[in-house]
Design a protein around this motif. Structure first.
Motif, PDB file in Angstrom:
ATOM      1  N   GLY A 620      -8.308 -13.762 -21.242  1.00  0.00           N
ATOM      2  CA  GLY A 620      -7.419 -12.787 -20.624  1.00  0.00           C
ATOM      3  C   GLY A 620      -6.315 -13.444 -19.813  1.00  0.00           C
ATOM      4  O   GLY A 620      -6.032 -14.641 -19.917  1.00  0.00           O
ATOM      5  N   THR A 621      -5.661 -12.630 -18.990  1.00  0.00           N
ATOM      6  CA  THR A 621      -4.529 -13.057 -18.158  1.00  0.00           C
ATOM      7  C   THR A 621      -4.785 -12.639 -16.726  1.00  0.00           C
ATOM      8  O   THR A 621      -5.273 -11.546 -16.472  1.00  0.00           O
ATOM      9  N   GLU A 622      -4.464 -13.524 -15.789  1.00  0.00           N
ATOM     10  CA  GLU A 622      -4.657 -13.223 -14.377  1.00  0.00           C
ATOM     11  C   GLU A 622      -3.324 -12.896 -13.726  1.00  0.00           C
ATOM     12  O   GLU A 622      -2.349 -13.645 -13.861  1.00  0.00           O
ATOM     13  N   LEU A 623      -3.287 -11.770 -13.025  1.00  0.00           N
ATOM     14  CA  LEU A 623      -2.093 -11.330 -12.307  1.00  0.00           C
ATOM     15  C   LEU A 623      -2.364 -11.279 -10.812  1.00  0.00           C
ATOM     16  O   LEU A 623      -3.524 -11.204 -10.376  1.00  0.00           O
ATOM     17  N   PHE A 624      -1.296 -11.290 -10.066  1.00  0.00           N
ATOM     18  CA  PHE A 624      -1.353 -11.092  -8.618  1.00  0.00           C
ATOM     19  C   PHE A 624      -0.701  -9.752  -8.301  1.00  0.00           C
ATOM     20  O   PHE A 624       0.381  -9.442  -8.797  1.00  0.00           O
ATOM     21  N   LEU A 668       7.134  -6.159 -14.282  1.00  0.00           N
ATOM     22  CA  LEU A 668       6.442  -7.132 -15.120  1.00  0.00           C
ATOM     23  C   LEU A 668       7.409  -7.800 -16.087  1.00  0.00           C
ATOM     24  O   LEU A 668       7.303  -8.999 -16.366  1.00  0.00           O
ATOM     25  N   GLY A 669       8.372  -7.034 -16.583  1.00  0.00           N
ATOM     26  CA  GLY A 669       9.353  -7.598 -17.505  1.00  0.00           C
ATOM     27  C   GLY A 669      10.320  -8.559 -16.854  1.00  0.00           C
ATOM     28  O   GLY A 669      10.960  -9.361 -17.545  1.00  0.00           O
ATOM     29  N   GLU A 670      10.461  -8.496 -15.524  1.00  0.00           N
ATOM     30  CA  GLU A 670      11.376  -9.391 -14.807  1.00  0.00           C
ATOM     31  C   GLU A 670      10.791 -10.779 -14.569  1.00  0.00           C
ATOM     32  O   GLU A 670      11.513 -11.707 -14.234  1.00  0.00           O
ATOM     33  N   LEU A 671       9.481 -10.922 -14.727  1.00  0.00           N
ATOM     34  CA  LEU A 671       8.842 -12.192 -14.414  1.00  0.00           C
ATOM     35  C   LEU A 671       9.266 -13.290 -15.387  1.00  0.00           C
ATOM     36  O   LEU A 671       9.428 -13.043 -16.586  1.00  0.00           O
ATOM     37  N   ARG A 672       9.413 -14.496 -14.878  1.00  0.00           N
ATOM     38  CA  ARG A 672       9.676 -15.626 -15.776  1.00  0.00           C
ATOM     39  C   ARG A 672       8.506 -15.816 -16.737  1.00  0.00           C
ATOM     40  O   ARG A 672       8.680 -16.296 -17.851  1.00  0.00           O
ATOM     41  N   GLY A 673       7.309 -15.447 -16.282  1.00  0.00           N
ATOM     42  CA  GLY A 673       6.114 -15.563 -17.116  1.00  0.00           C
ATOM     43  C   GLY A 673       5.873 -14.373 -18.012  1.00  0.00           C
ATOM     44  O   GLY A 673       4.783 -14.240 -18.578  1.00  0.00           O
ATOM     45  N   ALA A 674       6.878 -13.504 -18.184  1.00  0.00           N
ATOM     46  CA  ALA A 674       6.700 -12.310 -19.019  1.00  0.00           C
ATOM     47  C   ALA A 674       6.243 -12.650 -20.440  1.00  0.00           C
ATOM     48  O   ALA A 674       5.437 -11.902 -21.024  1.00  0.00           O
ATOM     49  N   PRO A 675       6.702 -13.773 -21.062  1.00  0.00           N
ATOM     50  CA  PRO A 675       6.196 -14.088 -22.405  1.00  0.00           C
ATOM     51  C   PRO A 675       4.684 -14.270 -22.452  1.00  0.00           C
ATOM     52  O   PRO A 675       4.061 -14.009 -23.492  1.00  0.00           O
ATOM     53  N   VAL A 676       4.082 -14.710 -21.342  1.00  0.00           N
ATOM     54  CA  VAL A 676       2.626 -14.848 -21.301  1.00  0.00           C
ATOM     55  C   VAL A 676       1.972 -13.485 -21.492  1.00  0.00           C
ATOM     56  O   VAL A 676       0.954 -13.342 -22.184  1.00  0.00           O
ATOM     57  N   LEU A 677       2.554 -12.462 -20.885  1.00  0.00           N
ATOM     58  CA  LEU A 677       1.991 -11.116 -20.991  1.00  0.00           C
ATOM     59  C   LEU A 677       2.116 -10.570 -22.402  1.00  0.00           C
ATOM     60  O   LEU A 677       1.340  -9.706 -22.818  1.00  0.00           O
ATOM     61  N   GLY A 679       1.594 -12.193 -25.058  1.00  0.00           N
ATOM     62  CA  GLY A 679       0.660 -12.847 -25.963  1.00  0.00           C
ATOM     63  C   GLY A 679       1.130 -14.202 -26.440  1.00  0.00           C
ATOM     64  O   GLY A 679       0.993 -14.538 -27.621  1.00  0.00           O
ATOM     65  N   ALA A 680       1.674 -15.019 -25.535  1.00  0.00           N
ATOM     66  CA  ALA A 680       2.143 -16.346 -25.913  1.00  0.00           C
ATOM     67  C   ALA A 680       0.970 -17.228 -26.311  1.00  0.00           C
ATOM     68  O   ALA A 680      -0.136 -17.127 -25.781  1.00  0.00           O
ATOM     69  N   ARG A 681       1.212 -18.111 -27.298  1.00  0.00           N
ATOM     70  CA  ARG A 681       0.236 -19.105 -27.769  1.00  0.00           C
ATOM     71  C   ARG A 681      -1.085 -18.467 -28.196  1.00  0.00           C
ATOM     72  O   ARG A 681      -2.165 -18.978 -27.921  1.00  0.00           O
ATOM     73  N   GLY A 682      -0.991 -17.325 -28.835  1.00  0.00           N
ATOM     74  CA  GLY A 682      -2.168 -16.735 -29.434  1.00  0.00           C
ATOM     75  C   GLY A 682      -3.060 -15.944 -28.507  1.00  0.00           C
ATOM     76  O   GLY A 682      -4.122 -15.464 -28.930  1.00  0.00           O
ATOM     77  N   THR A 683      -2.677 -15.783 -27.236  1.00  0.00           N
ATOM     78  CA  THR A 683      -3.495 -14.994 -26.316  1.00  0.00           C
ATOM     79  C   THR A 683      -3.331 -13.510 -26.628  1.00  0.00           C
ATOM     80  O   THR A 683      -2.377 -13.094 -27.287  1.00  0.00           O
ATOM     81  N   VAL A 684      -4.287 -12.723 -26.131  1.00  0.00           N
ATOM     82  CA  VAL A 684      -4.239 -11.282 -26.378  1.00  0.00           C
ATOM     83  C   VAL A 684      -3.102 -10.673 -25.569  1.00  0.00           C
ATOM     84  O   VAL A 684      -3.037 -10.883 -24.350  1.00  0.00           O
ATOM     85  N   PRO A 685      -2.201  -9.924 -26.191  1.00  0.00           N
ATOM     86  CA  PRO A 685      -1.108  -9.304 -25.430  1.00  0.00           C
ATOM     87  C   PRO A 685      -1.660  -8.346 -24.378  1.00  0.00           C
ATOM     88  O   PRO A 685      -2.656  -7.655 -24.597  1.00  0.00           O
ATOM     89  N   VAL A 686      -0.992  -8.315 -23.246  1.00  0.00           N
ATOM     90  CA  VAL A 686      -1.375  -7.424 -22.161  1.00  0.00           C
ATOM     91  C   VAL A 686      -0.882  -6.013 -22.461  1.00  0.00           C
ATOM     92  O   VAL A 686       0.259  -5.831 -22.892  1.00  0.00           O
ATOM     93  N   ASP A 687      -1.728  -5.029 -22.227  1.00  0.00           N
ATOM     94  CA  ASP A 687      -1.322  -3.629 -22.336  1.00  0.00           C
ATOM     95  C   ASP A 687      -0.529  -3.288 -21.070  1.00  0.00           C
ATOM     96  O   ASP A 687      -1.103  -2.981 -20.026  1.00  0.00           O
ATOM     97  N   GLY A 721      -6.181  -7.464 -22.799  1.00  0.00           N
ATOM     98  CA  GLY A 721      -5.697  -6.340 -23.590  1.00  0.00           C
ATOM     99  C   GLY A 721      -5.473  -5.143 -22.696  1.00  0.00           C
ATOM    100  O   GLY A 721      -4.612  -5.156 -21.816  1.00  0.00           O
ATOM    101  N   SER A 722      -6.261  -4.093 -22.889  1.00  0.00           N
ATOM    102  CA  SER A 722      -6.147  -2.894 -22.040  1.00  0.00           C
ATOM    103  C   SER A 722      -7.250  -2.816 -20.995  1.00  0.00           C
ATOM    104  O   SER A 722      -7.334  -1.841 -20.247  1.00  0.00           O
ATOM    105  N   HIS A 723      -8.105  -3.846 -20.947  1.00  0.00           N
ATOM    106  CA  HIS A 723      -9.192  -3.897 -19.966  1.00  0.00           C
ATOM    107  C   HIS A 723      -8.653  -4.555 -18.691  1.00  0.00           C
ATOM    108  O   HIS A 723      -8.237  -5.715 -18.705  1.00  0.00           O
ATOM    109  N   VAL A 724      -8.644  -3.823 -17.590  1.00  0.00           N
ATOM    110  CA  VAL A 724      -8.061  -4.295 -16.337  1.00  0.00           C
ATOM    111  C   VAL A 724      -9.111  -4.200 -15.236  1.00  0.00           C
ATOM    112  O   VAL A 724      -9.760  -3.149 -15.080  1.00  0.00           O
ATOM    113  N   GLU A 725      -9.285  -5.271 -14.458  1.00  0.00           N
ATOM    114  CA  GLU A 725     -10.244  -5.264 -13.352  1.00  0.00           C
ATOM    115  C   GLU A 725      -9.717  -6.109 -12.200  1.00  0.00           C
ATOM    116  O   GLU A 725      -9.149  -7.193 -12.413  1.00  0.00           O
TER     117      GLU A 725
END
Length: 736
Positions: A620-624, A668-677, A679-687, A721-725
């Motif tokens: 997954g992906t970690e956000l602040f 979220l779209g303004e972040l420099r790391g937006a490509p990570v969200l 699904g960069a490098r084969g990761t699951v795209p963030v919903d 993906g769409s699982h957020v915690e």
């Protein structure tokens, strides 16, 4: 120094004080309409030895002021060949405005004279009030406000050079104005005095007309927000330009920005004080605190205020927005007589996110019929220098015919037309007259906006300005500033459309907890988790345990591997003291880790509630997600990449609360790391929609704490993906 120290307007902690209500009534839109359009003026302290008085007389003459002008001096019987009176009380009838040149020690007496004479509007030049930075000056300014309210005086200043109202033909202004004064649709508010002359000069040199321009001084009675409100209502003003050292009333400012967006009046702002040196300069100049620049920038973006980086960018952008030919989409056609200009335009357009699509087939066919054989019928279009050098081609108006064809292309939203404005009349002045007339006709009948550009940001000659004026044309100064202005205009229009389609902001939610029972400091994570759960925020399952055996049992229920964290309100950075253990895959490891984290916590504080056991989340992906309280703008939401990246990259987007999911998605779209969200490098795209919904709920949860809120942070907010915690949460509250 606080804003209250500077202006002395808040009398109690329960709301707006009586004094500020009185001040606001003096600066109402109705009062300001008459204030800025006086038909009679008294100049108090006028003498030949006063450079200020001489400048004001010159400025009034340049503006074409034809009203009554009275000169006042306590000892001199005449000035500038005119008779004087010793005081305002000696006037045979009240004037509409008194410009006070008296020294600081005499100002209060002049104000009393004004009130006794039935005068209700004054400009105060003198300094030595809140601008000095000392308590004596601040107290003097508090007294000035009190006297203005008591005497029913609408006061601009102190420490103020006055204003220029080109629309009304009056300029009680204490610096030189180069004639002629150009009238137009730009209203300018400056928290500066001397820069006003530079603004007027640049605007005049680039064909940008002014409705009202005012310096603000210390804003003791009339504030920048008051003038912005006046300009929003002013029929002569189409766009508002600001030079700001501080935003003194953020809540009112954002409300006015929202209103300006609704009525279609763009606000363009140059806000200084981004650096520590700039903040100190702002404080030294007027006693105003510049504030957190990142929050100011976020608020401007959020409420549709276009922020610029220079006076030139401010004026050229405002000139375009007020010209009546504003781009409404991103698809641009280009018509030039220079291949090099085409290259520059193409590069700068990409920087601004402006598209240059291929012409439609019908447009290409029409252009091939018109152009020389060596010219290519593509966008951006270079009609070649033959239109300038060849007399027959110029007479045939190839440039105008090509512009007509491009402006009719259905694939375009607007056209950039690069033109050359002559410096002086050529041997046959009918040629430029005919060319400008043709451009004006094309602009008038074009189904899409045509924005006329010059290649460089050069001053217009008197001949060139007159030529453009005769045909009602505005030319944007230079490709660099011009395409920046185009980008600003497109984003402003998109923001306005977006705002119109969205519901009004929700009111603050009801508190979910008893506000009189909140901790004065950090919460334990267990209590913070309960707050989030009650608000509907998804939180990773966890159990609070008291000993290692209970931890093992909890881990087996939750599913190994697990994380174990010490739980204590007194420990906010748990990992720093060895209070966190991750990736525990065996019962023995859970047992040992629980012993360790509890011992580490108890070595620091007796206030240990136990240990939290929760399942590990991998991939997954970690956000602040964090909400803190800005001293000016109130609760501010920050979103960025989480975990260790928040400290390393500091890649965050900010918004003033409240927000909705649409605004969070934009963050979220303004972040420099937006490509990570994505699904960069084969990761699951963030919903993104799922994340935006959760973040909005977190923001509303923070607002529900009311004035007790200091900090609410989730780091990380885990997304698969769409699982957020929420995996880790911090809440800090304190006295309101």
């Amino acid at each position: 120094m606080t804003q209250a120290d500077h202006v002395a307007v808040v009398d109690d902690e329960h709301g707006v004080g009586q004094r500020d209500r009185g001040r606001r009534s003096l600066a109402s839109p109705q009062r300001l309409r008459s204030f800025f359009a006086p038909r009679s003026i008294a100049l108090v302290g006028a003498s030949e030895g006063s450079g200020w008085a001489r400048f004001i007389l010159d400025s009034l003459s340049t503006s074409g002021f034809s009203g009554e002008l009275r000169l006042v001096h306590p000892v001199r019987p005449q000035a500038f060949g005119r008779p004087t009176v010793p005081s305002l009380r000696a006037l045979d009838e009240p004037v509409d405005l008194a410009f006070v040149l008296a020294p600081t020690r005499a100002v209060e007496g002049v104000l009393e004279d004004a009130a006794a004479a039935g005068i209700h509007n004054v400009v105060v030049l003198a300094s030595g009030y809140g601008d000095g930075g000392g308590e004596e000056g601040r107290e003097r300014e508090r007294r000035l406000v009190e006297r203005a309210v008591e005497l029913d005086l609408t006061l601009l200043g102190p420490n103020c050079l006055g204003f220029v109202n080109a629309a009304a033909g009056v300029a009680p202004f204490g610096l030189h104005i180069v004639p002629p004064l150009r009238r137009g649709g730009l209203g300018v508010v400056l928290q500066s005095g001397a820069l006003t002359s530079n603004v007027l000069a640049f605007a005049r040199a680039h064909g940008i007309g002014i409705s009202l321009l005012t310096s603000m001084g210390n804003e003791a009675v009339i504030t920048a927000a008051d003038v912005i409100e006046h300009l929003i209502d002013d029929d002569d003003t189409r766009v508002i330009g600001l030079f700001l050292e501080s935003v003194r009333d953020p809540q009112r400012f954002t409300a006015l920005a929202e209103r300006a967006l609704q009525v279609g009046k763009p606000i363009v702002a140059l806000k200084v004080g981004r650096s520590p040196a700039g903040q100190l300069a702002a404080l030294a100049h007027t006693g105003a605190v510049a504030g957190d620049d990142a929050v100011v920038a976020a608020a401007f973006r959020q409420f549709g205020v276009t922020r610029v980086d220079s006076l030139e960018e401010l004026l050229i952008t405002a000139g375009l927005l007020g010209s009546g030919t504003v781009p409404t989409g991103r698809r641009m056609g280009v018509v030039t007589a220079s291949g090099g200009a085409c290259d520059i335009i193409a590069d700068r357009s990409a920087d601004e996110g402006v598209e240059i699509p291929e012409f439609s087939e019908s447009t290409g066919d029409r252009l091939r019929e018109l152009l020389p054989s060596f010219a290519a019928a593509r966008n951006p279009l270079d009609v070649t220098g033959v239109i300038l050098a060849d007399t027959a081609t110029a007479s045939a108006n190839l440039g105008g015919t090509a512009l007509n064809a491009v402006s009719a292309d259905p694939k375009l939203d607007f056209v950039l037309n690069l033109i050359s404005v002559p410096v002086a009349a050529p041997p046959d002045p009918a040629v430029p007259e005919r060319r400008m007339a043709d451009i004006a006709a094309t602009v008038a009948r074009s189904p899409i906006p045509i924005v006329n550009f010059s290649a460089t940001c050069s001053d217009l000659s008197e001949y060139g300005a007159d030529l453009l004026d005769r045909h009602g044309l505005h030319v944007v100064g230079g490709i660099e500033f011009g395409l920046t202005a185009v980008g600003h205009a497109i984003r402003w229009n998109e923001m306005r459309q977006d705002r119109a389609a969205r519901p009004a902001a929700a009111p603050a939610p009801a508190p979910r907890v008893a506000l009189d029972d909140l901790p004065n400091g950090p919460w334990s994570e267990a209590r913070a988790r309960d707050l989030l759960v009650a608000a509907g925020v998804p939180v990773v399952p966890a159990e609070l345990v008291q000993d290692p055996d209970d931890a093992v049992a909890a881990a087996e229920r939750l599913g190994l591997p697990v994380a174990v964290k010490v739980c204590s309100a007194a420990i906010t950075h748990k990992s720093d003291i060895g209070g966190v253990a991750l990736g525990l895959g065996e019962p023995d490891a859970v047992h040992a880790a629980t012993e360790s984290v509890l011992a580490a916590g108890r070595a620091v504080t007796d206030d240990v509630e136990g240990a939290l056991v929760s399942p590990m989340r991998t991939g997954g992906t970690e956000l602040f997600v964090g909400v803190s309280v800005d001293p000016s703008f109130g609760p501010v939401l920050a979103v960025g990449l989480g975990g260790v990246f928040i400290e390393v990259l500091r890649d965050v987007s900010l918004r003033v609360l409240p927000v909705d999911p649409t605004e969070v998605a934009r963050m979220l779209g303004e972040l420099r790391g937006a490509p990570v969200l994505a699904g960069a490098r084969g990761t699951v795209p963030v919903d993104l929609q799922a994340v935006a919904e959760v973040v909005t709920t977190v923001a509303e949860c923070a607002r529900s704490l009311g004035p007790a809120l200091q900090v609410l942070e989730i780091n990380p907010l885990w997304v698969d993906g769409s699982h957020v915690e929420a995996l880790d949460v911090l809440v800090v509250t304190g006295p309101s």
